[in-house]
Write an enzyme that holds these catalytic residues in place. Sequence first.
Site, PDB file in Angstrom:
ATOM      1  CB  ILE A  91      -0.964   0.020   1.207  1.00 20.02           C
ATOM      2  CG1 ILE A  91      -0.187  -0.074   2.524  1.00 20.02           C
ATOM      3  CG2 ILE A  91      -1.985  -1.097   1.104  1.00 20.02           C
ATOM      4  CD1 ILE A  91      -1.070   0.097   3.764  1.00 20.02           C
ATOM      5  N   GLY A  92       2.173   1.121  -0.016  1.00 20.43           N
ATOM      6  CA  GLY A  92       3.057   2.286  -0.073  1.00 20.43           C
ATOM      7  C   GLY A  92       4.463   1.857  -0.434  1.00 20.43           C
ATOM      8  NE  ARG A  93       5.855   2.900  -6.329  1.00 23.64           N
ATOM      9  CZ  ARG A  93       5.809   2.548  -7.601  1.00 23.64           C
ATOM     10  NH1 ARG A  93       6.198   1.334  -7.972  1.00 23.64           N
ATOM     11  NH2 ARG A  93       5.389   3.397  -8.522  1.00 23.64           N
ATOM     12  N   GLY A  94       8.711   3.578  -1.349  1.00 27.23           N
ATOM     13  CA  GLY A  94       9.555   4.759  -1.335  1.00 27.23           C
ATOM     14  C   GLY A  94      11.006   4.411  -1.490  1.00 27.23           C
ATOM     15  CG  PHE A  96      14.741   5.346   2.861  1.00 28.31           C
ATOM     16  CD1 PHE A  96      15.927   5.456   2.160  1.00 28.31           C
ATOM     17  CD2 PHE A  96      14.164   6.501   3.367  1.00 28.31           C
ATOM     18  CE1 PHE A  96      16.547   6.679   1.977  1.00 28.31           C
ATOM     19  CE2 PHE A  96      14.772   7.724   3.192  1.00 28.31           C
ATOM     20  CZ  PHE A  96      15.963   7.817   2.492  1.00 28.31           C
ATOM     21  N   GLY A  97      12.137   1.641   1.324  1.00 27.79           N
ATOM     22  CA  GLY A  97      11.410   0.413   1.587  1.00 27.79           C
ATOM     23  C   GLY A  97       9.969   0.504   1.133  1.00 27.79           C
ATOM     24  CB  VAL A  99       3.654   0.821   3.823  1.00 30.65           C
ATOM     25  CG1 VAL A  99       2.590   0.492   4.869  1.00 30.65           C
ATOM     26  CG2 VAL A  99       4.581   1.919   4.337  1.00 30.65           C
ATOM     27  CG  ASP A 208       7.855  14.997   6.481  1.00 31.14           C
ATOM     28  OD1 ASP A 208       7.540  15.798   5.584  1.00 31.14           O
ATOM     29  OD2 ASP A 208       8.150  13.813   6.250  1.00 31.14           O
ATOM     30  CE  LYS A 210       5.490  14.340   3.426  1.00 34.57           C
ATOM     31  NZ  LYS A 210       6.621  14.145   2.514  1.00 34.57           N
ATOM     32  CG  ASN A 213       3.687  12.440   6.764  1.00 35.30           C
ATOM     33  OD1 ASN A 213       3.735  11.346   6.209  1.00 35.30           O
ATOM     34  ND2 ASN A 213       4.713  13.263   6.793  1.00 35.30           N
ATOM     35  CG  ASP A 226       7.611  10.891   9.777  1.00 33.36           C
ATOM     36  OD1 ASP A 226       8.621  11.123  10.438  1.00 33.36           O
ATOM     37  OD2 ASP A 226       7.576  11.093   8.560  1.00 33.36           O
ATOM     38  CB  THR A 284       7.049  18.487  -2.741  1.00 36.37           C
ATOM     39  OG1 THR A 284       6.712  19.864  -2.802  1.00 36.37           O
ATOM     40  CG2 THR A 284       6.087  17.767  -1.810  1.00 36.37           C
TER      41      THR A 284
END
Length: 471
Positions: A91-94, A96-97, A99, A208, A210, A213, A226, A284
């Site tokens: 359900i999430g990516r980035g 560093f890894g 979710v 952070d 935004k 989050n 976060d 951003t």
Amino acid sequence: MATVGADIRCSQHTYDKVTKAKVTLESFYTNLVFQHEERQKRIKQLEEIIEGLSEEEKREKRAHHAQKETEFLRLKRSRLGVDDFESLRVIGRGAFGEVRLVQKKDTGHIYAMKILRKADMHEKEQVAHVRAERDILVEADNPWVVKMYYSFQDPNNLYLIMEFLPGGDMMTLLIKRDTLSEECTQFCIAETILAIHSIHKLEFIHRDIKPDNLLIDITGHIKLSDFGLCTGLKKAHRTEFYRDLSRANPRELTVQANKPLDSKRKMETWKRNRRALAYSTVGTPDYIAPEVFLQTGYTQACDWWSLGVIMYEMLIGFPPFCSESPQETYHKVMNWKDTLVFPPENPISAEAKDLILRLCCEADQRIGKNGVDEIKSHPFFEGVDWEHIRERPSPIAIDVKGLDDTSNFDSFPDIEVKPLAPVPKEGDDNYKDWVFINYTFKRFEGLTQRGVQRSANANRLSTLVSQNNFR
């Protein structure tokens, strides 16, 4: 044999061993104190709950609580690893890894599992950040912060097991709706204020804040998180990131003073680029306060600047400093006195405009610098029931069909959900980096609710969905 007073030289290996021993001992005793304080807190809460009951009922409640405490201590000694969870979907990516939505095999409970690659944490100098995130999730045990139930590690990764909030995040909501009404904005900003304040009371600065989050629970209420790995903006807290932005060549900027974009085109551009920015390794800088960029020192007031930017975006449809590149956005933020303008084609109330301007201003003049009550008493929040806002119906209607419904999150069909490799056997501590000593955590509620199956949660979900539909 060395003589008295002789210069004794130690190898780097010895220094490393000493450092590891020091950190291990400090962590061990700090953990003991924390566990004692938490246990005393639970006893105090129990006594408050049973006040007014008969003596026999009190004895039963205390005996049941003592049984749960004993069970908690036993289960804390058991190993917890990725093989205790079934991966359902990403359900999430980035950078560093990722979710994952996971289900705990023995209880059926649904969680969000955040996976961080250790190698990237070291390489990108994120060790301090990931430790801070874990610590704040342990300490911030309140309804305004996403709850973490477990944390553990293996040779390659760090794992955070957190509650799954099926409502998605504010970024997704804003992309869907373009703008929010002032009534809805008042509610969302008020809850965000209380969430930020709960962090400030623990002497943390979020830095952070935004829409990404701000997570939304099944009842439409907001919780602060976060998910730095999903957005990559944690990199924006590194000195190199600020330096790169501040040294941008003026010729790289795309500002065209003679061809300003109207609000509609700005909104279209922002929505088109927003998702890519969320998952980029740079992120951003739209929501970051200018004093954070300057790195000359900042206070908790920097989070209130971010709140003002989010409020602007909710009402206008895009943040005030949005641009085609991070460099251009940076320069707009640093020159906010000239670039913070309100488009006439998107009229908002005088109270809303005044609050935004009092949030997005010089740090020493910013509302909230003398306490959160300054913000809560602003005319924009007239009629807000601050004491009971979380018990009030939310104007955000959440449409979910089950506890594992991820329709309010991005889908990642290109990522294959492979089973995670199990952690080493109990007693094999070679994989435990000394910088991640004491990373493991197990929350009392998580381990003492093992008998609660998904059927009970499903009944609760059905009730909540009915309530939302009725509203």
